[in-house]
Scaffold this active site. Sequence first.
Site, PDB file in Angstrom:
ATOM      1  N   SER A   1       0.829  -1.204   0.000  1.00 35.38           N
ATOM      2  CA  SER A   1       0.000   0.000   0.000  1.00 35.38           C
ATOM      3  C   SER A   1       0.864   1.255   0.000  1.00 35.38           C
ATOM      4  CB  SER A   1      -0.914   0.029   1.223  1.00 35.38           C
ATOM      5  OG  SER A   1      -1.684   1.220   1.219  1.00 35.38           O
TER       6      SER A   1
ATOM      7  N   LYS B   1      -4.670  -6.449   3.285  1.00 34.04           N
ATOM      8  CA  LYS B   1      -4.623  -5.351   2.303  1.00 34.04           C
ATOM      9  C   LYS B   1      -6.024  -5.045   1.772  1.00 34.04           C
ATOM     10  CE  LYS B   1      -2.794  -2.416  -0.670  1.00 34.04           C
ATOM     11  NZ  LYS B   1      -3.748  -2.229  -1.751  1.00 34.04           N
TER      12      LYS B   1
ATOM     13  N   HIS C   1      -7.756  -3.088   4.430  1.00 28.72           N
ATOM     14  CA  HIS C   1      -7.147  -1.745   4.387  1.00 28.72           C
ATOM     15  C   HIS C   1      -7.855  -0.907   3.329  1.00 28.72           C
ATOM     16  CE1 HIS C   1      -4.522   1.084   2.248  1.00 28.72           C
ATOM     17  NE2 HIS C   1      -3.934   1.330   3.407  1.00 28.72           N
ATOM     18  N   ASN C   2      -8.040  -1.490   2.148  1.00 26.62           N
ATOM     19  CA  ASN C   2      -8.671  -0.744   1.061  1.00 26.62           C
ATOM     20  C   ASN C   2     -10.145  -0.470   1.341  1.00 26.62           C
ATOM     21  OD1 ASN C   2      -6.147  -1.133  -0.087  1.00 26.62           O
ATOM     22  ND2 ASN C   2      -6.964  -1.541  -2.113  1.00 26.62           N
TER      23      ASN C   2
ATOM     24  N   GLU D   1     -10.181   2.400   3.508  1.00 28.79           N
ATOM     25  CA  GLU D   1      -9.823   3.538   2.653  1.00 28.79           C
ATOM     26  C   GLU D   1     -11.048   4.061   1.896  1.00 28.79           C
ATOM     27  OE1 GLU D   1      -7.525   3.703  -1.553  1.00 28.79           O
ATOM     28  OE2 GLU D   1      -6.372   2.816   0.085  1.00 28.79           O
TER      29      GLU D   1
END
Length: 476
Positions: free
Chosen positions: A130, A184, A187-188, A191
């Site tokens: 990232s 990940k 995480h996105n 986001e």
Amino acid sequence: MSQAEIGLIGLGVMGSNLALNIAEKGNRIAVFNRTVDATRKFYAEAGALKDQIVPCETIEEFVAAIRPPRPIIIMIKAGDPVDQQMEALKPHLAKGDIMIDAGNANFRDTMRRFDALKDSGLTFIGMGVSGGEEGARHGPSIMVGGTEESYRRVEKVLTSIAAKYDSDPCVAWLGENGAGHFVKTIHNGIEYADMQMIAEIYGILRDGLKMTAQEIGEVFGAWNKGRLNSYLIEITEKVLKAADPLTGKPIVDMILDKAGQKGTGKWSVIEAQNMGVPATAIEAAVAARSISSAKEEREAAEKVLGLPPVGEIKVADRDGFIKDLENALLAAKIGAYAQGFAVMAAASKEFGWNLPMPTIAKIWRAGCIIRSQFLDEITTAFTKAPDAANLIVTPAFAAMVKESDGALRRVVSTAVLGGLPVPALASALGYFDSYRRGRGTANVIQAQRDFFGAHGFDRVDGADSHHGPWGSGLNA
């Protein structure tokens, strides 16, 4: 000439930047691209880093250039291209060699690839990276899934290239098979929620308070000096203050309101639903992007339905309302992070990963897109209470929610009455209100389910009676 410590396939923007980062940090790297001209161009433009780079024009030359056991990063388009590249590589590899997918892969693909190599002597790492192009070049946050042994082979290189937070490298081995790519993905998802909430606050300032892009940029700049300090708040100030070189107007006012997405947000929502974990703020953000892409439909609907006849929001204390917006955004962000960590906790149990929540918060503190000041506080909260059911019930975050909850409630109410869409902010508020209520309303749902389908229910008094006195109503 000494062999390379690691190899990389795929010299697109992300692959090229990652390769230069690896070389710059003192690691010899072999590079290969399906298009030979791309390899030659990359090497020609590597400048002072050429001595650390071994450009290869064939797979055989590439594999031979790397020190065994060979770690090979694959940085190409996710999906079938990765499978095809792996098949092309396999005949040239030896026992112990490691193929590393560093793209935005679906973690279930990563698990499949990991399992497919189990008896082959080869192994696989799914590595979430990232930070975008800038992060790849100068220091990303790196989330690794695979065997611990394979991670140790690449740990020195990854530690050297990762972003640093107070000298701590933002990289960690998180578990077997798909653990890295799953983290990940979440995480996105966070986001997506974070960006949508910022956009909703921007909408209130633009359409509700009739502020200019420059004025709104000043607000975000001030917020970035306080508890909302984060990469996304920082760049929001910059994009709002930037001028369009063609017209001289704020560039943000010239950008079409259609948001793209590549799938990771959707995957995070699907997995949350699969595990029965509410991630309502993330779901709202993904849905909002989908609605944004239907530009023509929205314009047609506005002609048919019109906009709510409210116009500018009237507030008695403008500065006080802007302070409410700041605190509302803080509260909503906490809700999104709490949901993301809850999804990861559920996946950790389901897939046997034992995901280290404090470590995940630590490696997100620099390099990644959602890096923010309060990730330090999340690290501390999970370190003190590693088995907490939810981030928002840890002492520090419970206090923050109590402090900012009123502002979120006032902002959502004002926006709704003003006809301004705030789906992610409202979802965060609904999440707090539902999660904190010991006695909810699902008893009615259970009664309905039993009435039409004889599904049964549990009683508050524990009595051994699990169906209602509906009688002939079951056949109605």
